[in-house]
Write an enzyme that holds these catalytic residues in place. Structure first.
Site, PDB file in Angstrom:
ATOM      1  N   ALA A 153       0.813  -1.210   0.000  1.00 32.28           N
ATOM      2  CA  ALA A 153       0.000   0.000   0.000  1.00 32.28           C
ATOM      3  C   ALA A 153       0.854   1.271   0.000  1.00 32.28           C
ATOM      4  O   ALA A 153       0.323   2.378   0.064  1.00 32.28           O
ATOM      5  CB  ALA A 153      -0.919  -0.012   1.213  1.00 32.28           C
ATOM      6  N   HIS A 154       2.174   1.109  -0.076  1.00 28.95           N
ATOM      7  CA  HIS A 154       3.019   2.315  -0.026  1.00 28.95           C
ATOM      8  C   HIS A 154       2.918   3.072  -1.349  1.00 28.95           C
ATOM      9  O   HIS A 154       2.915   2.460  -2.422  1.00 28.95           O
ATOM     10  CB  HIS A 154       4.485   1.922   0.232  1.00 28.95           C
ATOM     11  CG  HIS A 154       4.710   1.378   1.618  1.00 28.95           C
ATOM     12  ND1 HIS A 154       5.670   1.861   2.463  1.00 28.95           N
ATOM     13  CD2 HIS A 154       4.077   0.399   2.298  1.00 28.95           C
ATOM     14  CE1 HIS A 154       5.625   1.194   3.602  1.00 28.95           C
ATOM     15  NE2 HIS A 154       4.675   0.298   3.526  1.00 28.95           N
ATOM     16  N   HIS A 210       9.358  -5.553   2.219  1.00 26.81           N
ATOM     17  CA  HIS A 210       8.889  -4.950   0.964  1.00 26.81           C
ATOM     18  C   HIS A 210       9.961  -5.154  -0.091  1.00 26.81           C
ATOM     19  O   HIS A 210      10.510  -4.204  -0.647  1.00 26.81           O
ATOM     20  CB  HIS A 210       8.565  -3.464   1.151  1.00 26.81           C
ATOM     21  CG  HIS A 210       7.322  -3.248   1.968  1.00 26.81           C
ATOM     22  ND1 HIS A 210       6.053  -3.380   1.458  1.00 26.81           N
ATOM     23  CD2 HIS A 210       7.157  -2.929   3.267  1.00 26.81           C
ATOM     24  CE1 HIS A 210       5.153  -3.144   2.406  1.00 26.81           C
ATOM     25  NE2 HIS A 210       5.805  -2.868   3.523  1.00 26.81           N
ATOM     26  N   ARG A 242      13.239 -23.954  -4.145  1.00 29.91           N
ATOM     27  CA  ARG A 242      14.575 -23.777  -4.734  1.00 29.91           C
ATOM     28  C   ARG A 242      15.134 -22.391  -4.457  1.00 29.91           C
ATOM     29  O   ARG A 242      16.334 -22.184  -4.505  1.00 29.91           O
ATOM     30  CB  ARG A 242      14.552 -24.071  -6.233  1.00 29.91           C
ATOM     31  CG  ARG A 242      14.698 -25.562  -6.521  1.00 29.91           C
ATOM     32  CD  ARG A 242      14.956 -25.849  -7.977  1.00 29.91           C
ATOM     33  NE  ARG A 242      13.824 -25.464  -8.824  1.00 29.91           N
ATOM     34  CZ  ARG A 242      12.754 -26.237  -9.038  1.00 29.91           C
ATOM     35  NH1 ARG A 242      12.683 -27.426  -8.482  1.00 29.91           N
ATOM     36  NH2 ARG A 242      11.771 -25.822  -9.803  1.00 29.91           N
ATOM     37  N   GLY A 269      -4.718 -13.346  12.823  1.00 28.67           N
ATOM     38  CA  GLY A 269      -5.580 -14.373  12.260  1.00 28.67           C
ATOM     39  C   GLY A 269      -6.082 -14.016  10.874  1.00 28.67           C
ATOM     40  O   GLY A 269      -6.801 -14.790  10.252  1.00 28.67           O
ATOM     41  N   ASP A 293       1.284  -3.921  13.379  1.00 27.17           N
ATOM     42  CA  ASP A 293       1.228  -3.209  12.096  1.00 27.17           C
ATOM     43  C   ASP A 293      -0.108  -2.478  11.998  1.00 27.17           C
ATOM     44  O   ASP A 293      -0.718  -2.394  10.927  1.00 27.17           O
ATOM     45  CB  ASP A 293       1.419  -4.182  10.924  1.00 27.17           C
ATOM     46  CG  ASP A 293       1.836  -3.437   9.648  1.00 27.17           C
ATOM     47  OD1 ASP A 293       2.202  -2.247   9.741  1.00 27.17           O
ATOM     48  OD2 ASP A 293       1.782  -4.046   8.567  1.00 27.17           O
ATOM     49  N   CYS A 328      -7.585  -3.153   4.351  1.00 26.76           N
ATOM     50  CA  CYS A 328      -6.741  -1.958   4.282  1.00 26.76           C
ATOM     51  C   CYS A 328      -5.810  -1.855   5.479  1.00 26.76           C
ATOM     52  O   CYS A 328      -5.339  -0.786   5.816  1.00 26.76           O
ATOM     53  CB  CYS A 328      -7.590  -0.706   4.114  1.00 26.76           C
ATOM     54  SG  CYS A 328      -8.650  -0.388   5.487  1.00 26.76           S
ATOM     55  N   GLY A 329      -5.540  -2.976   6.151  1.00 26.96           N
ATOM     56  CA  GLY A 329      -4.543  -2.935   7.230  1.00 26.96           C
ATOM     57  C   GLY A 329      -5.052  -3.631   8.464  1.00 26.96           C
ATOM     58  O   GLY A 329      -6.202  -4.074   8.521  1.00 26.96           O
TER      59      GLY A 329
END
Lengths: 403, 289
Positions: A153-154, A210, A242, A269, A293, A328-329
């Site tokens: 979302a950055h 990221h 791999r 969750g 977060d 959205c977070g």
């Protein structure tokens, strides 16, 4: 009679009738506090011939180190990256975090334009917690030196690469690193080894995230001094047998001796499937760091909210962009994450609590005074019932919140 | 002498703890009137300490006006070493009760002048008016405190070199490394314990049976230092069945036949008895042989 004049005249509090988390175990022990620090009662007894001035009955509850959240973007309607009324926003979130057992945290800024960093960073001073709220350990800067592909979302237009391959790049964007404790970057960006080394030299924790780095790039970053993985599994290449990518660091044999790589887990969750959580935990239990977060909407009641330009619908632990099914977070609080982690992983109460206290403290290199109940540590702790619901929060031995 | 025989370790521990509890209550300690208690370390008294802690937590007794004197301490290991008797007393007793540090006396095995430390300890006991009740345990060789076989029966507090048997037995507490085991200790003397108004010796387990036999069925002998208490006017041996294995049937039967009398000593005290306690003077003997 004033006690212990020889060492200190400050009063001594003895927390009795509790199970304290010490040496990785819940033990029926009392906890002694003087001048905001945990006191060795045996030394007090034999060296100072002292005793407690007050006793606090903990009613048989669990007494554990206060939680430390190293990745939190805001909450209660506050977005740390907005740049308006920074001090007021941090103060509000600090205060409200107490009820979730968080005694210190790293306010986190997502990728932002330079003027935001220049304005916000000087106002987010590192400071101890207290009655007014949880302490600030330093800012976690998540971006802008991250992968375009895995930016999540950055905002894309704010992303940066290392033009000169040194700290100059960072100082240009951030202004100063004085109040910064963690920088999340993508190690595959050219120039990152030097930048990682220089950050580590300054005492800043470097986190990988990221990113589209493969395992060898990730290992190289750890050899340069990186010690953290930002929200494992999220915003990185998926595990492949791999090329396990950054996830492979959990079981890598190419790490410097005695080096522990820590990894952040959003154990709400929703953002991490419980099976993935278990894979990570079983592979590398001592590196698991619970993070929320959390976004602006954490702590807001269910329903429709307008936050800046965003419209958000909160439904249980899900926060959607209003009218869509797009998450959205995270809006889970730290105590919820501890409970969910324990349930999902089947780990012990001790392990669940340490993932929110000892491990983040070790990650930040502050376990000498935070994240444990060892003698000499800051008396930041929580009282919890057996189902791990927070009943009271203490900072520096003072009660700062009670249910 | 009284020989108290209980079924097992737990019952023996409880009996001993109740006896101490009753003595404290009867003495009725206060700011001007401290009860003085001699205390042992080791595995044997652990159960007794647990019970005393329980009585404290129930509110039956307080240790606020009690002075304690420990029997012994190693020389030359740090005070906070987990095997030091300071650590033992802190972890198993003191931290659980309300005793004040200034009233808890343990010999300092790291004192600059060890004999001065020992003399000062004797002086502290004297200044406290002597010891009301000395509780002790014994080794399989019949030693009381660190008064190893051959110690003078009139010895006072002093530095002792430990017997090889004791050092070997202790090695398990020091990573099995003989070089880490202390070879010297400070200990109260047999005479120091003999001066107490009452002495209670705890003896449990089959491995102590021969020592109990030597203590009470044979003559006084400095090779079994605990036998000295045959000459003490107020001594109790509290033991379990296992510890009586080397005794004569006659001895065991005689003392078992007395248990209904001796059990009176550990019954909960009535308010009247507690009230009367105030007039019991230190020189008086509420119970005698």
């Amino acid at each position: 009679m004033p006690s212990n004049k020889s060492v200190s005249e400050e009063p001594i509090t003895q927390f009795v009738n509790c199970r304290i988390l010490k040496d990785h175990q819940l033990q029926r022990e009392d906890l002694w506090v003087r001048e905001g620090k945990i006191l060795n009662p045996e030394k007090l007894f034999f060296d100072e011939e002292g005793y407690a001035d007050h006793q606090v009955d903990c009613e048989s509850k669990i007494l554990a180190p206060g939680f430390i959240d190293v990745q939190i973007n805001g909450g209660y309607g506050v977005d740390f990256s907005q740049g308006c009324d920074v001090r007021g926003g941090v103060a509000l979130v600090s205060k409200r975090l107490l009820e979730h057992g968080v005694t210190s945290f790293c306010p986190t800024l997502v990728t932002s334009p330079p003027h935001i960093y220049h304005k916000v960073l000087p106002e987010m001073e590192v400071h101890d917690g207290g009655a007014e709220g949880a302490g600030v350990l330093g800012v976690h800067l998540e971006g802008p030196f991250i992968s375009r592909e895995k930016r999540g979302a950055h905002p894309e237009h704010c992303l940066r690469s290392f033009q000169q391959g040194s700290l100059t790049d960072l100082l240009e964007v951030y202004g100063s690193l004085d109040n910064v404790s963690i920088v999340t970057l993508a190690p595959e960006l050219p120039g990152s080894p030097t930048v990682i080394q220089e950050l580590v030299k300054m005492g800043v924790t470097v986190s990988l995230g990221h990113s589209v780095a493969d395992l060898s790039q990730a290992e190289q970053a750890v050899q340069q001094g990186a010690t953290f993985i930002t929200h494992l599994f999220n915003a990185m290449l998926p595990f492949h047998h791999r090329d396990p990518g950054i996830v492979g660091l959990l079981t890598s044999d190419q790490l410097p001796p005695n080096c522990t790589v820590f990894y952040g887990m959003i154990a709400d969750g929703i953002h991490t499937n419980p099976a993935a959580l278990r894979i990570a935990h079983r592979a590398h239990p001592s590196g698991l760091v619970l993070v929320t977060d959390a976004i602006t909407a954490m702590g807001l009641p269910p329903g429709h909210h307008t936050l800046g330009q965003q419209h958000i619908q909160i439904d249980g632990l899900h926060a959607y962009v209003a009218g869509t099914n797009t998450l959205c977070g995270s809006i889970a609080t730290m105590d919820m994450c501890v409970r969910h982690f324990r349930k999902a992983s089947g780990c012990s109460v001790e392990a669940a609590l340490e993932a929110a206290s000892l491990h983040p403290a070790q990650l930040l290199g502050i376990s000498q005074h935070k994240g444990t109940l060892d003698y000499g540590s800051d008396a930041d702790f929580v009282l919890l019932d057996d189902s791990l619901h927070v009943k009271a929060t203490y900072i520096g031995g003072e009660e700062v919140w009670r249910k | 002498m009284k020989l108290i025989i209980l079924d097992d370790y737990d019952k023996a521990s409880e009996w001993a703890a109740k006896y101490i509890r009753n003595r404290i209550i009867q003495f009725n300690p206060g700011p001007e009137r401290f009860f003085t208690l001699g205390l042992p370390t080791g595995g044997t008294p652990l159960g007794c300490y647990k019970k005393l802690i329980e009585y404290f937590k129930n509110g039956e007794i307080s240790f606020k006006y009690i002075k304690t004197f420990n029997m012994d301490e190693y020389v030359g290991i740090p005070r906070d070493h987990p095997e030091s008797y300071h650590s033992f007393m802190w972890n198993n007793f003191f931290k659980h009760i309300d005793i004040r540090a200034e009233n808890a006396h343990i010999l300092d095995g790291n004192a600059a002048d060890l004999q001065v430390e020992c003399d000062a300890f004797e002086e502290k006991i004297r200044a406290a008016g002597g010891i009301q009740l000395f509780v002790g345990g014994i080794g399989p060789d019949g030693h009381i405190a660190f008064n190893e076989p051959g110690s003078s029966l009139s010895s006072r507090t002093r530095v002792k070199t430990l017997a090889l048997d004791t050092i070997l037995a202790n090695a398990r507490f020091f990573d099995g490394d003989l070089s880490k085991v202390p070879t010297m200790a400070l200990t109260v003397g047999v005479g120091t314990v003999m001066d107490a108004r009452e002495v209670m010796i705890l003896i449990t387990g089959a491995h102590k049976a021969f020592a109990l036999y030597k203590a009470i069925e044979e003559g006084i002998n400095h090779m079994w230092t605990v036998s000295a208490f045959q000459q003490h006017p107020q001594t109790l041996f509290v033991c379990d069945e296992d510890a009586t294995l080397e005794l004569r049937v006659k001895t065991v039967k005689y003392f078992k036949g007395m248990m209904h009398v001796h059990n009176e000593l550990v019954k909960p005290l009535t308010p009247v008895q507690k009230g009367n306690a105030k007039v019991v003077e230190m020189s008086e003997k509420p119970y005698s042989d």
